[in-house]
Design an enzyme around this catalytic site. Structure first.
Site, PDB file in Angstrom:
ATOM      1  N   ALA A   1      35.307  36.248  33.145  1.00  0.00           N
ATOM      2  CA  ALA A   1      35.262  35.882  34.812  1.00  0.00           C
ATOM      3  C   ALA A   1      36.856  35.553  35.267  1.00  0.00           C
ATOM      4  O   ALA A   1      37.267  35.774  36.159  1.00  0.00           O
ATOM      5  CB  ALA A   1      34.566  34.867  35.084  1.00  0.00           C
ATOM      6  N   ALA A   2      37.533  34.848  34.236  1.00  0.00           N
ATOM      7  CA  ALA A   2      38.822  34.165  34.475  1.00  0.00           C
ATOM      8  C   ALA A   2      39.753  35.348  34.918  1.00  0.00           C
ATOM      9  O   ALA A   2      39.834  36.562  34.534  1.00  0.00           O
ATOM     10  CB  ALA A   2      39.589  33.562  33.508  1.00  0.00           C
ATOM     11  N   PRO A   3      40.617  34.924  35.927  1.00  0.00           N
ATOM     12  CA  PRO A   3      40.825  33.780  36.712  1.00  0.00           C
ATOM     13  C   PRO A   3      40.130  33.531  37.923  1.00  0.00           C
ATOM     14  O   PRO A   3      40.015  32.356  38.413  1.00  0.00           O
ATOM     15  CB  PRO A   3      42.255  33.813  37.139  1.00  0.00           C
ATOM     16  N   GLY A   4      39.023  34.461  38.249  1.00  0.00           N
ATOM     17  CA  GLY A   4      37.987  34.301  39.003  1.00  0.00           C
ATOM     18  C   GLY A   4      38.237  35.199  40.420  1.00  0.00           C
ATOM     19  O   GLY A   4      37.118  34.941  41.267  1.00  0.00           O
ATOM     20  N   GLY A   5      38.964  36.103  40.195  1.00  0.00           N
ATOM     21  CA  GLY A   5      38.866  36.961  41.482  1.00  0.00           C
ATOM     22  C   GLY A   5      37.639  37.740  41.969  1.00  0.00           C
ATOM     23  O   GLY A   5      37.375  37.896  42.764  1.00  0.00           O
ATOM     24  N   LYS A   6      37.137  38.177  40.667  1.00  0.00           N
ATOM     25  CA  LYS A   6      35.726  38.843  40.878  1.00  0.00           C
ATOM     26  C   LYS A   6      34.522  37.801  41.411  1.00  0.00           C
ATOM     27  O   LYS A   6      33.597  38.187  42.011  1.00  0.00           O
ATOM     28  CB  LYS A   6      35.409  39.775  39.828  1.00  0.00           C
TER      29      LYS A   6
ATOM     30  N   CYS B   1      40.990  47.655  33.589  1.00  0.00           N
ATOM     31  CA  CYS B   1      42.136  47.971  34.345  1.00  0.00           C
ATOM     32  C   CYS B   1      43.199  49.253  33.571  1.00  0.00           C
ATOM     33  O   CYS B   1      44.181  48.700  33.394  1.00  0.00           O
ATOM     34  CB  CYS B   1      42.897  46.930  35.143  1.00  0.00           C
TER      35      CYS B   1
ATOM     36  N   ASP C   1      34.256  42.754  33.582  1.00  0.00           N
ATOM     37  CA  ASP C   1      35.485  43.060  33.764  1.00  0.00           C
ATOM     38  C   ASP C   1      36.232  43.129  32.623  1.00  0.00           C
ATOM     39  O   ASP C   1      36.631  41.899  32.424  1.00  0.00           O
ATOM     40  CB  ASP C   1      36.160  42.513  35.093  1.00  0.00           C
TER      41      ASP C   1
ATOM     42  N   GLU D   1      33.903  32.481  30.714  1.00  0.00           N
ATOM     43  CA  GLU D   1      35.315  32.528  29.957  1.00  0.00           C
ATOM     44  C   GLU D   1      35.545  32.238  28.687  1.00  0.00           C
ATOM     45  O   GLU D   1      35.230  30.976  28.468  1.00  0.00           O
ATOM     46  CB  GLU D   1      36.418  32.268  31.042  1.00  0.00           C
TER      47      GLU D   1
END
Length: 459
Positions: free
Chosen positions: A111-116, A232, A179, A134
């Protein structure tokens, strides 16, 4: 294009064939800057009305906007009120394509840094559970700060290996986002330094890691649940190859179509095991859309959804602790279910519902940190302020964005306050920029003692 590795360019030329020249030309274009509105605090329409930035809607993201580089929204006080998250436009796509309903049990595994994670949490509307994990402790701390900044009250922030979580949460979550760590080829234009770390072996190394992470995620997915895998990178080995592996090793999983957009491209079956189902995957190319490279695949597990009752995992409150807390919360328009309030050490927390009664995994936070109990008094915490609305608290210091005291407050300085500016002449004040909380201050004879956390202060 000179700064990109020759082996990467050679492979992309083979993959894209006639489209390669358009792909190559896209690297001479400026990168796109994106801002995603926090719908827990404000609607996209209302944000546009108060925004000082040059915004253009991102057509495939309902609450996303392009902004101009000169806007510098990370320096605006609205950023410190958690009204938006700065995120590359393509990177907004995975969270937008995982359907979230209030009450879901959601896991963001990497999960880091938290955008999603912040987007998933906002869409829960405070109901259900967001578990954000994370494996890196330092990155997990950054993740926690962003979740607190967004005012997400129902989070469980973990710092654990995926296989370990799978032992603790078998078939528990009905929505999972992975992700995954990847070779980052899709970010070369945004961050040229990533290209400097790339080698032709990197995709293979990350594909191995992804094949270790995804089975753990699948084991935590409840029957009928949805799992979204994203990267990505352009690498077929990390994309269609990994999706093929998961489908072959987990026969209960199948791929679903995602909400489309004219710039989205289909997956390529020949880049995996030839399964035509891979056409349901989505690729985002920088020469077809105003964003960087991304890949997504949405899975569903066969079966009917399991009923996980929200067991009360909290410890009983001591009478003296509850009395102190009730004295503070008695006139706050934010009712608490006292069965979900827990004191650990000197800190008080409001647990999510459901709150998993589990032992063993390392976590940084379970629930909303309400504040700290100190010598028969309660000091409200920063996460509580950001999870509140201006209307929740009886005495507010509301500052205009251009008021110089806003920056002074964010720097941790004391402020002078006129008597007419707050409902109460002393005590705790909820400091807001317009209608949006920034944090706490304690008013004593016209001077506001700053309670903004030292680690959050600007310089």
């Amino acid at each position: 294009m000179n700064q990109l590795p020759d082996a990467f360019l050679s492979r992309m030329k083979e993959m894209l064939k006639d489209e390669y020249s358009a792909f190559e030309a896209s690297y001479s274009l400026p990168r796109q800057y994106g801002l995603r509105v926090n719908t827990l605090k404000i609607s996209p329409e209302e944000f546009q009305k108060i925004s000082p930035f040059h915004l253009t809607p991102i057509p495939w993201i309902p609450n996303g906007f392009f902004y101009s580089e000169e806007d510098r929204p990370a320096r605006h006080p609205y950023y410190y009120a958690g009204l938006y998250y700065l995120q590359e436009p393509s990177a907004m796509s995975p969270a937008s394509r995982l359907e979230i309903q209030p009450g879901d049990r959601v896991l963001d595994l990497c999960a880091a840094p938290g955008g999603k994670a912040t987007e998933l949490g906002a869409r829960l509307r405070g109901e259900g559970l967001l578990a954000a994990n994370e494996i890196s402790n330092s990155r997990a701390k950054a993740l926690l700060k962003n979740i607190e900044l967004f005012g997400i009250p129902n989070s469980f922030v973990l710092n654990e290996a995926p296989y370990r979580l799978a032992e603790v949460f078998p078939e528990y979550f009905n929505k999972i986002l992975v992700d995954a760590p990847c070779s980052g080829e899709g970010m070369f234009r945004k961050d040229p330094a990533v290209a400097g770390t790339w080698t032709s072996e990197r995709p293979k190394e990350f594909a191995k890691l992804q094949r270790e992470i995804l089975p753990a995620a699948a084991a935590m997915l409840s029957p009928g649940g949805l799992l979204l895998y994203s990267t990505c990178t352009f690498s077929p080995e990390e994309n269609e190859g990994v999706v093929s592996f998961l489908l072959e090793s987990n026969p209960k999983l199948h791929l679903l179509h995602m909400e489309g957009y004219e710039g989205f491209s289909q997956g390529i079956p020949d880049w995996g095991n030839g399964n035509p189902e891979l056409l349901k995957c989505v690729r985002i190319w920088p020469h077809r859309m105003n964003g960087e490279g991304h890949f997504m695949a949405l899975f569903q597990k066969e079966g009917s959804s399991l009923n996980h009752s929200g067991a009360d995992a909290s410890l009983p409150l001591r009478k003296e602790d509850r009395k102190i807390l009730e004295a503070f919360f008695q006139d706050i328009v934010m009712p608490l279910d006292w069965r979900r309030v827990e004191v650990r050490g000197s800190k008080a927390y409001y647990l999510p519902s459901p709150s998993p009664a589990v032992r063993g995994p390392r976590f940084l936070r379970n629930g909303l940190c309400l504040g700290e109990l100190k010598k028969n008094r309660f000091e409200p915490g920063q996460p509580l302020a950001l999870a509140m609305k201006k209307s929740h608290y009886p005495s507010v210091l509301s500052l205009a964005p251009e008021d110089p005291r806003v920056i002074r407050y964010l720097k941790g300085e004391t402020l002078s306050v006129e008597r007419h500016e707050t409902s109460r002449p002393d005590g705790y004040q909820l400091v807001c920029i317009k209608d949006f909380p920034l944090g706490w201050g304690k008013l004593v004879r016209g001077v506001l003692k700053n309670k903004y956390p030292a680690g959050w202060r600007i310089r």
